[in-house]
Motif scaffolding. Structure first.
Motif, PDB file in Angstrom:
ATOM      1  N   HIS A 155       0.815  -1.220   0.000  1.00 46.44           N
ATOM      2  CA  HIS A 155       0.000   0.000   0.000  1.00 46.44           C
ATOM      3  C   HIS A 155       0.846   1.266   0.000  1.00 46.44           C
ATOM      4  O   HIS A 155       0.381   2.324  -0.424  1.00 46.44           O
ATOM      5  N   ASN A 156       2.055   1.186   0.480  1.00 42.95           N
ATOM      6  CA  ASN A 156       2.949   2.338   0.483  1.00 42.95           C
ATOM      7  C   ASN A 156       4.169   2.130  -0.398  1.00 42.95           C
ATOM      8  O   ASN A 156       5.198   2.774  -0.220  1.00 42.95           O
ATOM      9  N   GLY A 157       4.034   1.214  -1.364  1.00 40.91           N
ATOM     10  CA  GLY A 157       5.129   0.970  -2.303  1.00 40.91           C
ATOM     11  C   GLY A 157       6.277   0.185  -1.716  1.00 40.91           C
ATOM     12  O   GLY A 157       7.367   0.138  -2.304  1.00 40.91           O
ATOM     13  N   GLN A 158       6.066  -0.487  -0.580  1.00 40.33           N
ATOM     14  CA  GLN A 158       7.165  -1.175   0.093  1.00 40.33           C
ATOM     15  C   GLN A 158       7.619  -2.451  -0.602  1.00 40.33           C
ATOM     16  O   GLN A 158       8.605  -3.061  -0.187  1.00 40.33           O
ATOM     17  N   LEU A 159       6.926  -2.845  -1.672  1.00 38.89           N
ATOM     18  CA  LEU A 159       7.397  -3.964  -2.499  1.00 38.89           C
ATOM     19  C   LEU A 159       8.034  -3.461  -3.796  1.00 38.89           C
ATOM     20  O   LEU A 159       8.453  -4.260  -4.637  1.00 38.89           O
ATOM     21  N   GLY A 160       8.074  -2.138  -3.974  1.00 36.56           N
ATOM     22  CA  GLY A 160       8.761  -1.566  -5.123  1.00 36.56           C
ATOM     23  C   GLY A 160       7.925  -1.455  -6.372  1.00 36.56           C
ATOM     24  O   GLY A 160       8.467  -1.302  -7.468  1.00 36.56           O
ATOM     25  N   PHE A 161       6.590  -1.503  -6.230  1.00 36.58           N
ATOM     26  CA  PHE A 161       5.690  -1.407  -7.375  1.00 36.58           C
ATOM     27  C   PHE A 161       4.605  -0.371  -7.093  1.00 36.58           C
ATOM     28  O   PHE A 161       4.326  -0.054  -5.939  1.00 36.58           O
ATOM     29  N   ASP A 162       3.991   0.141  -8.136  1.00 36.54           N
ATOM     30  CA  ASP A 162       2.898   1.095  -7.983  1.00 36.54           C
ATOM     31  C   ASP A 162       1.804   0.480  -7.118  1.00 36.54           C
ATOM     32  O   ASP A 162       1.275  -0.588  -7.423  1.00 36.54           O
ATOM     33  N   SER A 163       1.449   1.157  -6.025  1.00 37.72           N
ATOM     34  CA  SER A 163       0.514   0.585  -5.058  1.00 37.72           C
ATOM     35  C   SER A 163      -0.904   0.465  -5.596  1.00 37.72           C
ATOM     36  O   SER A 163      -1.694  -0.334  -5.094  1.00 37.72           O
ATOM     37  N   LYS A 164      -1.262   1.248  -6.602  1.00 39.44           N
ATOM     38  CA  LYS A 164      -2.593   1.125  -7.195  1.00 39.44           C
ATOM     39  C   LYS A 164      -2.677  -0.115  -8.066  1.00 39.44           C
ATOM     40  O   LYS A 164      -3.720  -0.762  -8.148  1.00 39.44           O
ATOM     41  N   CYS A 203      12.719   1.683  -1.183  1.00 35.39           N
ATOM     42  CA  CYS A 203      11.357   2.021  -1.611  1.00 35.39           C
ATOM     43  C   CYS A 203      10.447   1.946  -0.394  1.00 35.39           C
ATOM     44  O   CYS A 203      10.780   1.314   0.611  1.00 35.39           O
ATOM     45  N   GLY A 204       9.305   2.629  -0.469  1.00 35.20           N
ATOM     46  CA  GLY A 204       8.322   2.556   0.605  1.00 35.20           C
ATOM     47  C   GLY A 204       7.908   3.904   1.154  1.00 35.20           C
ATOM     48  O   GLY A 204       8.099   4.954   0.527  1.00 35.20           O
ATOM     49  N   TRP A 205       7.319   3.889   2.355  1.00 36.52           N
ATOM     50  CA  TRP A 205       6.728   5.065   2.993  1.00 36.52           C
ATOM     51  C   TRP A 205       7.811   6.062   3.399  1.00 36.52           C
ATOM     52  O   TRP A 205       8.809   5.702   3.994  1.00 36.52           O
TER      53      TRP A 205
END
Length: 376
Positions: A155-164, A203-205
């Motif tokens: 949800h906050n990009g913590q996997l390195g991909f667009d969260s949407k 990446c992430g929050w």
């Protein structure tokens, strides 16, 4: 024989029965089952709702708010090599290279059941795992082929991909290749990946500048793995992530002296040990460890512990739950020394290790434990 020193929050789960919710000063921790007190501790990992104790015999027990506060044995048939606990997830790495995990973001149908997540990796050549790290709501895997995978919340990009596009995944997805180490934290919604060339990506929050990219990158979400260009020179030993700040331990070579380890931090004032707000990694300076060697660091939600070669335990940050062990609840924005009881096996402090839960802290005796194995 083991020795565990504990202080901080003592609820959800209750770790020491018949003790108050806040343990104000470091005290001896003992298991109710005397047999457990005879086993040698290998690692401790603690989060918001659970704490796992791993023994050197490859077995582990868990204290959880979901099991009526009573410790339970973790029923994994293989020998356990490492454990890691996040905000609402857990993972276990076995000697065979398998990873078993549980949690709401990992297995929504049955979040209390461990499942083999390494077997879910599409590339069969990547199913042998060498390291695991829990973030707050995600789990990161490092394969024997030096590939980094992520599973859980994005949800906050913590996997390195667009969260949407990918808000969550219950199957591991490849994040980056040529990775040598992964760093996150039990309350962290970001991850740092170090490649074999000592290049650091994140990446992430980033709501308080805790990713360390500098003032030019003030986005709340860094949804693509981004290289940190202004990292201090030296060998990165460890990175520990609090909720809104990050701490990095770097070893610097000196021509005529032994290598010197230095601490750098970024993120929000009061918790980062700098006494100021900073968007990029800035050195933490203190007379407490200026002429001492830093052995290890560990970070909870808002507090940090430092263990030095001169047998000092140093801490800073939030202290509302007495997680700094100072006897009060006053926050400490800059490093202070923590007074410890007499240790049973204090012939060599390097045989002791530290582990911060979200709002509690552990110092424990575990000789011959390599640094690369340290806590999540």
């Amino acid at each position: 024989m083991n020795e565990i020193i504990f202080f901080g929050q003592n609820q959800s789960p209750i770790l020491i029965k018949n003790k108050p919710n806040k343990i104000t000063k470091p005290i001896q921790f003992k298991f109710e089952n005397e047999n457990e007190n005879e086993k040698q501790i290998k690692q401790i990992s603690s989060g918001r709702f659970s704490t796992i104790f791993l023994f050197k015999n490859g077995k582990a027990i868990e204290y959880s708010r979901y099991t009526n506060q009573n410790p339970s044995k973790i029923q994994i048939e293989e020998n356990i090599q490492k454990v890691t606990v996040g905000y609402r997830n857990e993972a276990i790495l076995t000697i065979e290279g398998n990873v078993f995990a549980k949690g709401r973001d990992i297995n929504s149908k049955n979040p209390k059941e461990f499942i083999n997540i390494s077997s879910l990796i599409k590339d069969k050549n990547d199913r042998i795992i060498e390291d695991i790290v829990c973030g707050a709501q995600s789990i990161y895997l490092l394969t024997s082929n030096q590939n980094a995978y992520g599973i859980g919340s994005n949800h906050n990009g913590q996997l390195g991909f667009d969260s949407k596009t990918i808000p969550k995944t219950q199957k591991p997805i490849l994040m980056m290749k040529n990775v040598s180490k992964i760093f996150s934290g039990n309350t962290s919604q970001r991850v740092f990946l170090l490649n074999s060339n000592q290049e650091l990506f994140v990446c992430g929050w980033n709501n308080h500048g805790q990713v360390g990219l500098g003032e030019s990158r003030k986005e709340k979400k860094i949804q693509k793995l981004t290289k940190i260009k202004n990292i201090p020179k030296g060998k990165i030993i460890d990175i520990q992530c609090g909720y809104i700040y990050s701490i990095i331990l770097i070893e610097i070579e000196n021509e005529n002296e032994n290598p010197k380890r230095k601490l750098y931090s970024c993120g929000r004032y009061l918790f980062n040990g700098l006494g100021k707000y900073t968007y990029e990694f800035t050195e933490i300076k203190s007379s407490l460890f200026e002429n001492d060697n830093i052995l290890e660091i560990s970070v909870g939600c808002y507090h940090t512990l430092i263990l030095t070669s001169n047998s000092k335990l140093i801490g800073f940050g939030d202290n509302f739950f007495c997680q700094l062990g100072t006897g009060d609840t006053e926050p400490q924005p800059i490093p202070i020394q923590i007074e410890l009881p007499e240790l049973r096996f204090n012939e060599n402090i390097s045989n002791y290790h530290i582990s911060c839960g979200e709002y509690n802290s552990f110092l424990y005796y575990s000789p011959f434990l390599s640094f690369s194995f340290f806590q999540s």
